[in-house]
Design an enzyme around this catalytic site. Structure first.
Site, short mmCIF file in Angstrom:
data_model
loop_
_atom_site.label_atom_id
_atom_site.label_comp_id
_atom_site.label_asym_id
_atom_site.label_seq_id
_atom_site.Cartn_x
_atom_site.Cartn_y
_atom_site.Cartn_z
N CYS A 1 3.47 -0.23 -27.82
CA CYS A 1 2.71 -1.37 -27.39
C CYS A 1 1.47 -1.73 -27.76
CB CYS A 1 3.92 -1.30 -25.84
SG CYS A 1 3.60 -2.95 -25.39
N CYS B 1 -1.16 -1.92 17.62
CA CYS B 1 0.35 -1.30 17.35
C CYS B 1 0.67 -0.22 17.14
CB CYS B 1 0.84 -1.70 16.24
SG CYS B 1 0.32 -1.80 14.04
N ASP C 1 0.89 -1.05 -0.09
CA ASP C 1 0.20 0.03 -0.27
C ASP C 1 1.32 1.42 0.05
OD1 ASP C 1 0.66 -0.17 2.97
OD2 ASP C 1 -1.20 -0.62 3.88
N CYS D 1 5.40 -6.32 -23.44
CA CYS D 1 6.81 -5.66 -23.07
C CYS D 1 7.47 -5.87 -22.39
CB CYS D 1 7.30 -4.21 -23.93
SG CYS D 1 6.12 -3.39 -22.90
N CYS E 1 3.28 -4.90 -17.99
CA CYS E 1 3.37 -4.71 -19.17
C CYS E 1 3.11 -6.09 -19.24
CB CYS E 1 3.39 -4.33 -20.20
SG CYS E 1 2.83 -3.91 -22.08
N HIS F 1 6.59 -7.88 -1.38
CA HIS F 1 4.82 -8.55 -2.14
C HIS F 1 4.89 -7.47 -3.75
CE1 HIS F 1 3.84 -11.23 1.63
NE2 HIS F 1 5.04 -11.85 0.67
N1 NAD Z 1 -2.21 -3.43 3.63
C1 NAD Z 1 -1.50 -4.42 2.89
O1 NAD Z 1 -1.05 -3.61 1.66
C2 NAD Z 1 -2.54 -5.38 2.99
C3 NAD Z 1 -3.85 -5.41 3.56
C4 NAD Z 1 -4.24 -6.85 3.00
C5 NAD Z 1 -3.77 -8.47 3.69
N2 NAD Z 1 -2.22 -7.28 2.41
C6 NAD Z 1 -1.64 -8.82 2.38
O2 NAD Z 1 -2.38 -9.73 3.13
C7 NAD Z 1 -0.72 -11.02 3.36
C8 NAD Z 1 -0.89 -11.73 4.24
O3 NAD Z 1 -0.35 -11.29 5.46
P1 NAD Z 1 0.01 -10.52 6.79
O4 NAD Z 1 0.64 -11.52 7.36
O5 NAD Z 1 0.47 -9.61 6.88
O6 NAD Z 1 -1.16 -10.06 7.44
P2 NAD Z 1 -2.54 -11.56 7.80
O7 NAD Z 1 -3.98 -10.55 7.18
O8 NAD Z 1 -2.29 -12.12 7.57
O9 NAD Z 1 -2.24 -10.29 9.06
C9 NAD Z 1 -2.29 -9.34 9.89
C10 NAD Z 1 -1.81 -9.50 11.55
O10 NAD Z 1 -1.80 -8.51 11.69
C11 NAD Z 1 -2.68 -7.92 13.48
N3 NAD Z 1 -3.49 -7.25 13.55
C12 NAD Z 1 -4.59 -6.85 12.97
N4 NAD Z 1 -4.74 -5.72 13.18
C13 NAD Z 1 -3.39 -5.03 13.84
C14 NAD Z 1 -3.41 -4.03 14.77
N5 NAD Z 1 -4.28 -2.85 14.34
N6 NAD Z 1 -1.95 -3.81 15.26
C15 NAD Z 1 -1.48 -4.94 14.75
N7 NAD Z 1 -1.63 -6.00 14.67
C16 NAD Z 1 -2.78 -5.62 14.02
C17 NAD Z 1 -3.55 -9.47 13.37
O11 NAD Z 1 -3.55 -10.52 14.97
C18 NAD Z 1 -2.53 -10.56 12.09
O12 NAD Z 1 -1.02 -11.34 12.90
C19 NAD Z 1 0.27 -10.45 2.90
O13 NAD Z 1 1.23 -11.22 1.60
C20 NAD Z 1 -0.19 -9.26 2.88
O14 NAD Z 1 0.93 -8.34 1.72
C21 NAD Z 1 -1.56 -6.58 2.45
ZN ZN Z 2 3.88 -3.10 -23.16
#
Ligand code: NAD
Ligand code: ZN
Length: 348
Positions: free
Chosen positions: A209, A290, A140, A166, A163, A155
């Site tokens: 492209c 957190c 994000d 290309c 693309c 990730h």
């Molecule tokens: N914001 C994003 O970019 C986004 C959002 C959702 C999933 N993902 C993707 O999902 C995949 C799974 O990843 P993951 O293990 O990070 O996600 P997950 O959803 O599996 O786990 C999220 C973790 O965060 C904890 N959590 C939730 N709210 C919290 C808070 N306020 N404070 C502290 N901890 C908190 C939960 O207990 C859990 O352990 C990854 O590949 C990730 O890139 C990304």
């Molecule tokens: Zn292209």
């Protein structure tokens, strides 16, 4: 090294990592993680190279749901059934709708107090010749927007496109990314597919492209960028403190990062709203959102056990002001004892 040996260019499916580790720990009678913030701050104040591994939980308080919180679904589909190359080739319109939804959420989100605490910590420590590197599973961009400079996005990134024709990779923050996706992507299960014709989906504009673009994120079944992984390995090998923030740590290879560091005897501090099965193998666990626990832990106004530590954390000025503080305490005590002696002399 461990990660590279395990990867070997093949797909590593998400596997629940924690339970086995918890069983091993229970059998070996290893201690539970501590939640002593004073002790953690002392360790933190001495660390020279800090690795911070983050996951979806760090963005939860920015309004981006974790996959678990969203019950792992968008409309009626499981996330892992949408985030694949097969799903994209079968139905690019649906997969683009899904990513459009996430892009629009992320574009409107603001970095949380946790993102900001990490960025502030990086800036402060770098002035002291110490390093902070963020290894994030998030796509994000909120760490960068909070001001973090050393971010490894393992990730990929929602705001990059690749693309299919290309291979060109571009940064793209357009909202919406194309006209046809405007107002689409509603996650409600009752919504039906927009069925956007493939020629109206995001297309490559490199020298005529016109290939179909895809989000430049790592999908299930795909390997991580080897350049990024090499950097991750270096950071994990060099760190003397590792923080694990808001991640379930069940997706490989990220699930191996903290155990790899812990195997070298390096402290691992976990910040999560709930314990994971593998939490027992962390040195510290601070339970709670957190955005509350992390700023508290990383804030520079930490507990300073010694003057040397103080100098490490707050730099020269802090050390000087504390030295003056100590002189003040010393002179106050001298004055107090001197006065007591005088009173004693007068009374006898
Ligand atoms: N914001 C994003 O970019 C986004 C959002 C959702 C999933 N993902 C993707 O999902 C995949 C799974 O990843 P993951 O293990 O990070 O996600 P997950 O959803 O599996 O786990 C999220 C973790 O965060 C904890 N959590 C939730 N709210 C919290 C808070 N306020 N404070 C502290 N901890 C908190 C939960 O207990 C859990 O352990 C990854 O590949 C990730 O890139 C990304
Ligand atoms: Zn292209």
């Amino acid at each position: 090294m461990i990660i590279r040996q395990l990867l070997r260019g093949v797909f590593l499916p998400p596997v629940e990592f924690g339970s086995r580790s918890a069983v091993l720990r229970a059998l070996s009678g290893m201690p539970h993680p501590k939640s002593d913030m004073t002790e953690f701050r002392e360790v933190f104040s001495k660390a020279k190279h800090v690795a911070i591994i983050t996951g979806a939980g760090v963005s939860a308080e920015s309004g981006l749901p974790t996959f678990r919180a969203a019950s792992g679904h968008w409309r009626k589909w499981k996330t892992q059934d949408l985030a694949t190359a097969q799903a994209f080739s079968r139905n690019p319109s649906r997969v683009w709708e899904f990513y459009h939804y996430w892009r629009e959420l992320a574009i409107r989100a603001e970095p949380s107090a946790a993102h900001r605490a990490i960025a502030e910590c990086e800036a402060r420590l770098s002035k002291q010749g110490r390093s902070v590197v963020i290894i994030t599973q998030n796509t994000d961009e909120l760490h960068r927007r909070a001001g973090s400079r050393h971010v490894l996005e393992i990730h990929g990134n929602l705001f990059r496109t690749r693309c299919l024709n290309c291979g060109d990779v571009e940064t793209n923050h357009q909202s919406p990314i194309c006209t046809a996706l405007k107002g689409k992507g509603d996650p409600d299960p009752s919504c039906s597919d927009a069925n956007i014709p493939v020629e109206d989906l995001p297309r490559c504009n490199q020298g005529g492209c016109d290939g179909l673009l895809r989000p430049d994120v790592i999908w299930f079944g795909e390997t991580l960028d080897s350049h990024v992984l090499t950097k991750v390995e270096k950071v994990l090998d060099a760190c003397d403190l590792c923080l694990l923030v808001g991640t379930a740590s069940v997706v490989f290879p990220a699930a191996l990062f903290a155990p790899q560091v812990a195997a070298r005897g390096v402290p691992v501090a976990e910040f999560n709203i709930r314990p994971r099965a593998a939490t027992s193998s962390s040195t510290y666990h601070f339970q709670g959102p957190c955005a509350t626990t992390l700023p508290n832990a990383l804030h520079q106004a930490a507990v300073y056990p010694t003057l040397g530590v103080l100098k490490d954390v707050r730099g020269r000025k802090a050390s000087q002001s504390s030295t003056s503080g100590c002189y003040f305490v010393f002179f106050s005590f001298s004055f107090f004892f001197h006065t007591c002696n005088k009173i004693n002399e007068l009374c006898t």
